[in-house]
Enzyme design. Structure first.
Site, PDB file in Angstrom:
ATOM      1  N   GLU A  67      69.516 -74.027  92.588  1.00  0.00           N
ATOM      2  CA  GLU A  67      69.676 -73.395  94.500  1.00  0.00           C
ATOM      3  C   GLU A  67      70.735 -73.957  95.183  1.00  0.00           C
ATOM      4  O   GLU A  67      71.098 -75.307  95.212  1.00  0.00           O
ATOM      5  CB  GLU A  67      67.965 -73.375  94.949  1.00  0.00           C
ATOM      6  CG  GLU A  67      68.090 -73.617  96.629  1.00  0.00           C
ATOM      7  CD  GLU A  67      68.835 -71.657  97.076  1.00  0.00           C
ATOM      8  OE1 GLU A  67      68.229 -70.855  96.319  1.00  0.00           O
ATOM      9  OE2 GLU A  67      69.617 -71.803  97.755  1.00  0.00           O
ATOM     10  N   ASN A  70      66.720 -65.349 101.668  1.00  0.00           N
ATOM     11  CA  ASN A  70      66.057 -63.882 102.621  1.00  0.00           C
ATOM     12  C   ASN A  70      64.741 -63.991 102.938  1.00  0.00           C
ATOM     13  O   ASN A  70      63.924 -62.980 104.171  1.00  0.00           O
ATOM     14  CB  ASN A  70      66.491 -62.656 102.722  1.00  0.00           C
ATOM     15  CG  ASN A  70      68.204 -62.836 103.244  1.00  0.00           C
ATOM     16  OD1 ASN A  70      68.337 -63.901 103.309  1.00  0.00           O
ATOM     17  ND2 ASN A  70      68.356 -61.348 102.377  1.00  0.00           N
ATOM     18  N   THR A  71      64.361 -64.050 101.781  1.00  0.00           N
ATOM     19  CA  THR A  71      62.743 -63.927 101.776  1.00  0.00           C
ATOM     20  C   THR A  71      61.946 -64.617 103.088  1.00  0.00           C
ATOM     21  O   THR A  71      61.138 -64.369 103.917  1.00  0.00           O
ATOM     22  CB  THR A  71      61.578 -64.617 100.995  1.00  0.00           C
ATOM     23  OG1 THR A  71      62.778 -64.198  99.961  1.00  0.00           O
ATOM     24  CG2 THR A  71      60.180 -63.827 100.398  1.00  0.00           C
ATOM     25  N   GLY A 113      60.008 -60.417 107.775  1.00  0.00           N
ATOM     26  CA  GLY A 113      58.805 -61.163 108.689  1.00  0.00           C
ATOM     27  C   GLY A 113      57.148 -60.883 108.241  1.00  0.00           C
ATOM     28  O   GLY A 113      56.544 -61.161 109.057  1.00  0.00           O
ATOM     29  N   ARG A 135      63.949 -46.051 107.586  1.00  0.00           N
ATOM     30  CA  ARG A 135      64.761 -46.749 107.917  1.00  0.00           C
ATOM     31  C   ARG A 135      66.152 -47.016 108.373  1.00  0.00           C
ATOM     32  O   ARG A 135      66.896 -46.790 109.186  1.00  0.00           O
ATOM     33  CB  ARG A 135      64.895 -48.461 107.070  1.00  0.00           C
ATOM     34  CG  ARG A 135      63.485 -49.202 107.816  1.00  0.00           C
ATOM     35  CD  ARG A 135      63.356 -50.597 107.069  1.00  0.00           C
ATOM     36  NE  ARG A 135      62.473 -51.297 106.855  1.00  0.00           N
ATOM     37  CZ  ARG A 135      62.030 -52.846 107.052  1.00  0.00           C
ATOM     38  NH1 ARG A 135      62.720 -52.803 105.864  1.00  0.00           N
ATOM     39  NH2 ARG A 135      61.408 -52.683 107.341  1.00  0.00           N
ATOM     40  N   HIS A 154      69.630 -54.998 103.899  1.00  0.00           N
ATOM     41  CA  HIS A 154      69.008 -55.351 102.413  1.00  0.00           C
ATOM     42  C   HIS A 154      69.684 -54.395 101.217  1.00  0.00           C
ATOM     43  O   HIS A 154      69.963 -53.021 102.173  1.00  0.00           O
ATOM     44  CB  HIS A 154      67.776 -54.228 102.111  1.00  0.00           C
ATOM     45  CG  HIS A 154      66.488 -54.496 100.822  1.00  0.00           C
ATOM     46  ND1 HIS A 154      66.114 -56.061 100.789  1.00  0.00           N
ATOM     47  CD2 HIS A 154      66.652 -54.370  99.582  1.00  0.00           C
ATOM     48  CE1 HIS A 154      65.055 -55.475  99.407  1.00  0.00           C
ATOM     49  NE2 HIS A 154      66.502 -55.400  98.451  1.00  0.00           N
ATOM     50  N   LEU A 210      59.278 -57.621 100.104  1.00  0.00           N
ATOM     51  CA  LEU A 210      58.285 -58.649  99.254  1.00  0.00           C
ATOM     52  C   LEU A 210      56.951 -58.133  98.383  1.00  0.00           C
ATOM     53  O   LEU A 210      57.098 -59.848  97.357  1.00  0.00           O
ATOM     54  CB  LEU A 210      57.509 -58.975 100.747  1.00  0.00           C
ATOM     55  CG  LEU A 210      58.053 -60.156 101.810  1.00  0.00           C
ATOM     56  CD1 LEU A 210      57.654 -60.593 102.846  1.00  0.00           C
ATOM     57  CD2 LEU A 210      59.673 -61.236 101.077  1.00  0.00           C
TER      58      LEU A 210
HETATM   59  P1  ADP Z   1      65.018 -62.064  96.801  1.00  0.00           P
HETATM   60  O1  ADP Z   1      64.452 -61.500  97.900  1.00  0.00           O
HETATM   61  O2  ADP Z   1      65.788 -61.524  95.608  1.00  0.00           O
HETATM   62  O3  ADP Z   1      64.095 -63.069  96.257  1.00  0.00           O
HETATM   63  P2  ADP Z   1      66.790 -64.494  98.254  1.00  0.00           P
HETATM   64  O4  ADP Z   1      67.458 -63.931  99.288  1.00  0.00           O
HETATM   65  O5  ADP Z   1      65.135 -65.203  98.831  1.00  0.00           O
HETATM   66  O6  ADP Z   1      66.566 -62.678  97.245  1.00  0.00           O
HETATM   67  O7  ADP Z   1      66.642 -65.540  97.428  1.00  0.00           O
HETATM   68  C1  ADP Z   1      68.034 -65.501  97.000  1.00  0.00           C
HETATM   69  C2  ADP Z   1      68.185 -66.382  96.902  1.00  0.00           C
HETATM   70  O8  ADP Z   1      69.186 -67.218  96.033  1.00  0.00           O
HETATM   71  C3  ADP Z   1      68.464 -67.989  98.103  1.00  0.00           C
HETATM   72  O9  ADP Z   1      67.734 -68.732  98.533  1.00  0.00           O
HETATM   73  C4  ADP Z   1      69.670 -68.156  97.521  1.00  0.00           C
HETATM   74  O10 ADP Z   1      70.236 -69.580  98.435  1.00  0.00           O
HETATM   75  C5  ADP Z   1      70.339 -68.889  96.830  1.00  0.00           C
HETATM   76  N1  ADP Z   1      71.204 -68.309  95.085  1.00  0.00           N
HETATM   77  C6  ADP Z   1      72.392 -67.330  96.063  1.00  0.00           C
HETATM   78  N2  ADP Z   1      73.183 -67.328  95.609  1.00  0.00           N
HETATM   79  C7  ADP Z   1      73.164 -68.389  94.353  1.00  0.00           C
HETATM   80  C8  ADP Z   1      73.821 -69.020  93.501  1.00  0.00           C
HETATM   81  N3  ADP Z   1      75.186 -68.695  92.966  1.00  0.00           N
HETATM   82  N4  ADP Z   1      73.531 -70.270  93.160  1.00  0.00           N
HETATM   83  C9  ADP Z   1      71.701 -70.893  93.143  1.00  0.00           C
HETATM   84  N5  ADP Z   1      71.276 -70.107  93.773  1.00  0.00           N
HETATM   85  C10 ADP Z   1      71.467 -69.018  94.370  1.00  0.00           C
END
Ligand code: ADP
Length: 635
Positions: free
Chosen positions: A197, A205-206, A210, A451, A571, A616
């Protein structure tokens, strides 16, 4: 087009320049108290090579300032003659969202005695607000702009760590909703898991959403009462995206949705009884977690981590490049926190779950050129997304031959905070009980519709600005929480929501013609009571009105509330092409062995317009499929 995406830096993102931030202060007030108290406090030992040389002199005392992060907070700083000795933050930031910044930013400022701290990614607003509050306090303590600039240049010196090689059965990239669902599922399949991460926390984003999750418990009392079925969910999802979604993927999403809810419940996640209609959801089938925003998902996943060994979370580490050996994806090369190289190898599969590209302005502008659906997606249009959502996974996958689909399909919401684009401060609870009103005091769109249609409607209004207007049915005591964990009373107190006993008074606060607002609401109420509709839609095509079982039907129960909103990028529906097993496909439609993808990084599920509440569901359904299949993958 695709070639062009490859050339873009994965690092493009919006950052708030400190200088801009400091000049555009959002300070709500500041004061000095207990002057002199602090001179007796111990002076912290500065970190070597990182600290002011003693040329900065403070007027000893304790100072405080109000600033706004995700929510309003008070920053209180105590200084002695030559050091910052204490920083206290009074706040209501949400655990797992803004709170990590509240923990780490003051600690780092104290440690370095400087202000050159990096914002906590995923908590940019809160981080910047804290730094802003500290700056204001230090100015109160007598520092000049030049002194502040000196402190801004002081950064913690970080030594580069050794390069590392890690391995596990399954490697997940991204600790958002899809990544964590995949990680837990792979562990449940008996595999060891590493989650990479880029930020310092899970959630992506999750966690900012909401929390609404669409799923139909076919044949249940709730579904029957709502005339709902998986067939209707399929139809609305497929048609709501102009039939551009892959029917097989849409079917997979819908038929596994309720199973996903039951799986979450089996892990301890709690949902409120019943369902509601989320904006753009088109039907009352959204389940609402008990915890605010998306925090309930991550509390649940963290709880699983706390009670099970075998999932390693590797934070502050950015995946840069997928490793392909003999045409099989076997791992990923990453950059660690200190700039060191971290190679992560998988015995089984690799799962991409890096989310979309809503915060990559260059990439979203380029994608928008495909369809030109939106008048502009430049930096003037804010985003609900956290700053790390920059399309990294899409670019990495494309580089090893993955096919990208429907990149031009980008969703905006009409519900952004005008300052930040975030969904916080949104006062609506459910579609049925609120209207959208433009700066002339008139409705302009079907607020229960798609939307994209609502947001395109908003782009046509004066200043692309609108108000959400509702009454006290949702906030009978006047202090209840919105869907983002904020109390309506606090929102009113900080000016983020408006409250009035009459519509005329509310119109005055909104700056719209009172006669228009009054007649707009009167007309809307007529529809709520049946009007001349006979069960059909109103002039804007709206068919969902205040629940008929409510005592007060329509907007007629004072005090009244309003909150200002603007369009915000939400999105990105385009991305890496997958099949129903979440296997990533190449440009010839062939599976790329070893590589799976789930969540917003993928494309082709939601089509041109994603139904509210389906994202979600997507993370849980496809995350679980990816977790299972990556666990079973054999090289
Ligand atoms: P989804 O809804 O598809 O699960 P999210 O936006 O909730 O997507 O989560 C995507 C996650 O991936 C975020 O926590 C973001 O920080 C992480 N992320 C994005 N790019 C990278 C990367 N290059 N390496 C590691 N983590 C990443």
């Amino acid at each position: 087009m695709r070639k062009k995406f490859l050339q873009k830096s994965t690092k493009t993102m919006i950052t708030f320049g400190l200088v801009a931030m400091l000049t555009a202060s959002s300070l709500a007030g500041c004061s000095k108290k207990n002057q002199g108290d602090a001179s007796t406090a111990p002076t912290p030992t500065p970190t070597e090579g990182s600290v002011s040389d003693g040329t900065i002199t403070y007027t000893p005392g304790t100072y405080s300032a109000k600033v706004t992060g995700m929510h309003e907070m008070t920053v209180t700083v105590t200084v002695s003659e030559n050091a910052i000795t204490d920083i206290q933050i009074e706040h209501t930031e949400t655990p797992g969202i803004g709170e990590p910044a509240v923990q780490s930013i003051p600690a780092e400022i104290m440690e370095t005695q400087g202000l050159g701290v990096d914002v906590v990614s995923g908590a940019t607003l809160t981080s910047n607000a804290i730094i802003e509050g500290v700056v204001e306090n230090l100015k109160q303590a007598g520092l000049s702009d030049a002194d502040i600039n000196t402190l801004l240049a002081i950064k913690k010196v970080v030594e580069k760590e050794e390069d590392q090689e890690l391995s596990a059965d399954v490697v997940v990239i991204g600790a958002g909703g899809a990544g964590m669902a995949a990680a837990v599922t792979a562990k449940q399949a008996g595999k060891s898991v590493i989650v990479i991460e880029k930020t310092s926390k899970m959630g992506g984003n999750t966690i900012l959403s909401g929390g609404a999750l669409n799923a139909v418990d076919e044949g249940s009392e709730t579904a029957i009462a709502n005339n709902d079925s998986t067939a209707l969910h399929y139809e609305q999802t497929f048609n709501g995206g102009d039939q551009e979604g892959d029917p097989v993927l849409v079917q997979t999403l819908i038929e596994n949705a309720w199973d996903g809810v039951e799986w979450l419940k089996s892990l301890g996640m709690e949902f409120h009884e019943g369902t509601f209609t989320v904006t753009g959801g088109m039907w009352p089938r959204a389940h609402k977690p008990v915890e605010p925003e998306g925090t309930g998902f991550f509390k649940t996943y963290q709880n699983f981590l706390d009670n099970n060994t075998g999932i390693s979370m590797v934070y502050n580490t950015t995946a840069e490049e997928l490793i392909m050996e003999d045409n099989v994806i076997t791992g990923v090369i990453c950059t660690g926190k200190t700039g060191n190289k971290v190679v992560v190898k998988a015995n089984n599969g690799v799962i991409l779950a890096t989310g979309g590209f809503g915060q990559n302005v260059e990439m979203r502008q380029e994608a928008n050129e495909i369809l030109n659906k939106w008048p502009s997606l430049d930096e003037s249009i804010p985003s609900t997304n956290t700053s790390g959502i920059t399309g990294d996974g899409i670019l990495m996958a494309e580089k090893i031959g993955a096919n990208l689909v429907q990149m031009g399909n980008i969703q905006l919401l009409p519900l952004g905070d005008p300052e930040t684009g975030s969904l916080s401060g949104n006062i609506e609870h459910a579609v049925e009980s609120r209207i959208f009103v433009n700066l002339d005091g008139n409705r302009f769109v079907n607020e229960a519709g798609r939307r994209d249609e609502m947001t395109l409607g908003l782009f046509d209004q004066k200043d692309t600005t609108m108000y959400i207007v509702m009454d006290s049915d949702t906030y009978p005591e006047g202090k209840e929480l919105n869907n983002f964990g904020e109390s309506i009373a606090d929102l009113v107190a900080s000016g983020r929501a408006l409250k009035a006993d009459t519509l005329e008074e509310l119109a005055g606060l909104m700056g719209v013609p009172a006669e228009n607002l009054v007649s707009t609401v009167k007309e809307y109420n007529r529809y709520c009571l049946g009007g001349d509709l006979e069960g059909q839609s109103d002039v804007f095509g709206r068919a969902l009105f205040t629940d008929t079982d409510k005592v007060n039907n329509g907007i007629n129960n004072p005090p009244y509330y309003a909150a200002v909103r603007v369009p915000t990028v939400h999105h990105t529906m385009g991305g890496v092409q997958i099949n129903e097993n979440t296997e990533v496909l190449d440009k010839d439609g062939k599976v790329i062995p070893g590589l799976y993808a789930a969540g917003e990084v993928t494309g082709g599920i939601h089509g041109s317009n994603r139904l509210g509440g389906n994202a979600l569901t997507d993370t849980v359904v496809f995350g679980r499929i990816a977790g299972t299949n990556a666990a079973n993958f054999q090289k």
